[in-house]
Design an enzyme around this catalytic site. Structure first.
Site, PDB file in Angstrom:
ATOM      1  N   HIS A   1       2.083   8.861   0.521  1.00 61.10           N
ATOM      2  CA  HIS A   1       1.003   8.728  -0.469  1.00 61.10           C
ATOM      3  C   HIS A   1       1.431   9.519  -1.693  1.00 61.10           C
ATOM      4  O   HIS A   1       1.905  10.648  -1.562  1.00 61.10           O
ATOM      5  CB  HIS A   1      -0.307   9.287   0.092  1.00 61.10           C
ATOM      6  CG  HIS A   1      -0.758   8.584   1.341  1.00 61.10           C
ATOM      7  ND1 HIS A   1      -1.580   7.480   1.324  1.00 61.10           N
ATOM      8  CD2 HIS A   1      -0.463   8.809   2.650  1.00 61.10           C
ATOM      9  CE1 HIS A   1      -1.788   7.058   2.565  1.00 61.10           C
ATOM     10  NE2 HIS A   1      -1.122   7.858   3.392  1.00 61.10           N
TER      11      HIS A   1
ATOM     12  N   HIS B   1       0.818  -1.217   0.000  1.00 61.35           N
ATOM     13  CA  HIS B   1       0.000   0.000   0.000  1.00 61.35           C
ATOM     14  C   HIS B   1       0.845   1.257   0.000  1.00 61.35           C
ATOM     15  O   HIS B   1       0.400   2.326  -0.412  1.00 61.35           O
ATOM     16  CB  HIS B   1      -0.914   0.022   1.228  1.00 61.35           C
ATOM     17  CG  HIS B   1      -1.747  -1.191   1.376  1.00 61.35           C
ATOM     18  ND1 HIS B   1      -1.744  -1.984   2.502  1.00 61.35           N
ATOM     19  CD2 HIS B   1      -2.604  -1.789   0.509  1.00 61.35           C
ATOM     20  CE1 HIS B   1      -2.568  -3.002   2.327  1.00 61.35           C
ATOM     21  NE2 HIS B   1      -3.093  -2.910   1.134  1.00 61.35           N
TER      22      HIS B   1
ATOM     23  N   THR C   1      -6.638   7.060   6.993  1.00 60.66           N
ATOM     24  CA  THR C   1      -7.061   7.164   5.590  1.00 60.66           C
ATOM     25  C   THR C   1      -6.962   5.815   4.881  1.00 60.66           C
ATOM     26  O   THR C   1      -7.053   5.752   3.661  1.00 60.66           O
ATOM     27  CB  THR C   1      -6.227   8.220   4.838  1.00 60.66           C
ATOM     28  OG1 THR C   1      -4.856   7.802   4.822  1.00 60.66           O
ATOM     29  CG2 THR C   1      -6.344   9.576   5.489  1.00 60.66           C
TER      30      THR C   1
ATOM     31  N   HIS D   1       5.194   6.901   6.442  1.00 64.71           N
ATOM     32  CA  HIS D   1       4.889   6.360   5.114  1.00 64.71           C
ATOM     33  C   HIS D   1       4.450   7.493   4.199  1.00 64.71           C
ATOM     34  O   HIS D   1       4.356   8.644   4.636  1.00 64.71           O
ATOM     35  CB  HIS D   1       3.813   5.266   5.218  1.00 64.71           C
ATOM     36  CG  HIS D   1       2.489   5.792   5.682  1.00 64.71           C
ATOM     37  ND1 HIS D   1       2.063   5.721   6.986  1.00 64.71           N
ATOM     38  CD2 HIS D   1       1.492   6.432   5.013  1.00 64.71           C
ATOM     39  CE1 HIS D   1       0.871   6.277   7.095  1.00 64.71           C
ATOM     40  NE2 HIS D   1       0.510   6.721   5.911  1.00 64.71           N
TER      41      HIS D   1
HETATM   42 ZN   LIG Z   1      -1.117   7.765   5.382  1.00 59.79          ZN
END
Ligand SMILES: [Zn+2]
Length: 303
Positions: A134, A100, A243, A132
């Site tokens: 996005h 992800h 999210t 992390h």
């Molecule tokens: Zn995130």
């Protein structure tokens, strides 16, 4: 010889790694983080999260949202305090492609402390857990939040857990359980920017192209280096959710209005990662959610 710790790393992360000494404690955190991610079940970004079920569908305090200055309540609140953010973390640092995102669980500092934040509207002390990203694609932007309707190329999330809860699992069950720092990143056509610790993470991305692969980060790092030189005195803060599934409404969000410029050649490395289906892991952002009349606060610098 192979230590039991190394054996565990091979078992859990499932791919070959170099001979590295890794503390039992860091390994436990990595395993737990992977288990937490897998507990959410299979999910993907084919519909930007619009097909996710449960609280993701029924929640009323979901994230991300549009952060609009003219709709925000300007408040005089303390700045965020970053405790031990300048302390060197224990090595090795391990970054993982979990299908992800590119995710790094953050170990203790060399002194054995865990960096934490407080201040702002945070209801307590929040220990750093992981970082992390996005991102978008060659021609789309990938930030989750928007600021004044504008989205940015990449959004970095530094996840923190309220010290009053023992585990991330406990924390996600409570509205004051988590705090996430959101940092907008802008892709710039410069070969290099200042020596952000972020470069050390991005330099390893070519080694984690495949789902479930991992790499060790070379050199030393402290959590503060992730923030580069952004202005941390100005930020939006509001109550929202994770999210990603299960979209638990457990997060005090803190999104900085200042943007971190980062070289395009580094950001491009994210676009090469693959998901568990061996498809390009791109556009791993959730669509903008309704605010449902939530109060959005803005802390300005000169208050
Ligand atoms: Zn995130």
């Amino acid at each position: 010889m192979i230590t039991s710790s190394l054996w565990w790393l091979l078992t859990i992360l499932g791919s070959a790694v170099a001979y590295i000494e890794i503390s039992e404690e860091y390994l436990t955190s990595i395993k737990q983080d992977a288990a937490d991610d897998q507990a959410a079940g299979e999910y993907n970004y084919d519909e930007q999260g619009d097909d996710w079920q449960g609280t993701c569908q029924t929640g009323t305090a979901q994230s991300p949202i549009d952060l609009i200055f003219s709709d925000a309540k300007i408040v005089s609140i303390p700045r965020l305090r970053f405790n031990y953010y300048n302390q060197t973390l224990r090595t090795p640092l391990i970054i993982t492609n979990n299908g992800h995102t590119a995710n790094m669980v953050i170990p203790l500092t060399r002194d054995g402390t865990r960096p934490y934040i407080n201040g702002g509207l945070l209801p307590g002390d929040f220990e750093v857990q992981s970082v992390h990203f996005h991102w978008g694609s060659r021609n789309t932007k990938g930030s989750e939040h928007a600021i004044n309707y504008e989205r940015y190329d990449v959004e970095m999330h530094i996840v923190h857990k309220n010290t009053k809860y023992a585990t991330m699992g406990d924390a996600t069950l409570n509205p004051d359980g988590l705090a996430v720092l959101g940092i907008m990143m802008r892709s710039v056509n410069r070969l290099s920017t200042r020596n952000y610790g972020l470069n050390k993470i991005f330099n390893q991305l070519p080694k984690i192209v495949e789902y479930n692969s991992n790499a060790t980060i070379t050199g030393t790092l402290n959590v503060g280096q992730l923030l580069g030189n952004i202005v941390t005195g100005e930020f939006y803060t509001y109550n929202g959710s994770l999210t990603t599934p299960d979209c638990a409404e457990a997060v005090t969000w803190n999104v900085f209005s200042d943007v971190l410029d980062f070289p395009h050649r580094q950001i491009a490395k994210l676009l090469n990662l693959q998901d568990s289906r061996k498809r390009p892991l791109i556009n791993n952002y959730r669509s903008i959610q309704d605010t449902n009349d939530r109060e959005i606060y803005y802390r300005a610098l000169n208050l």
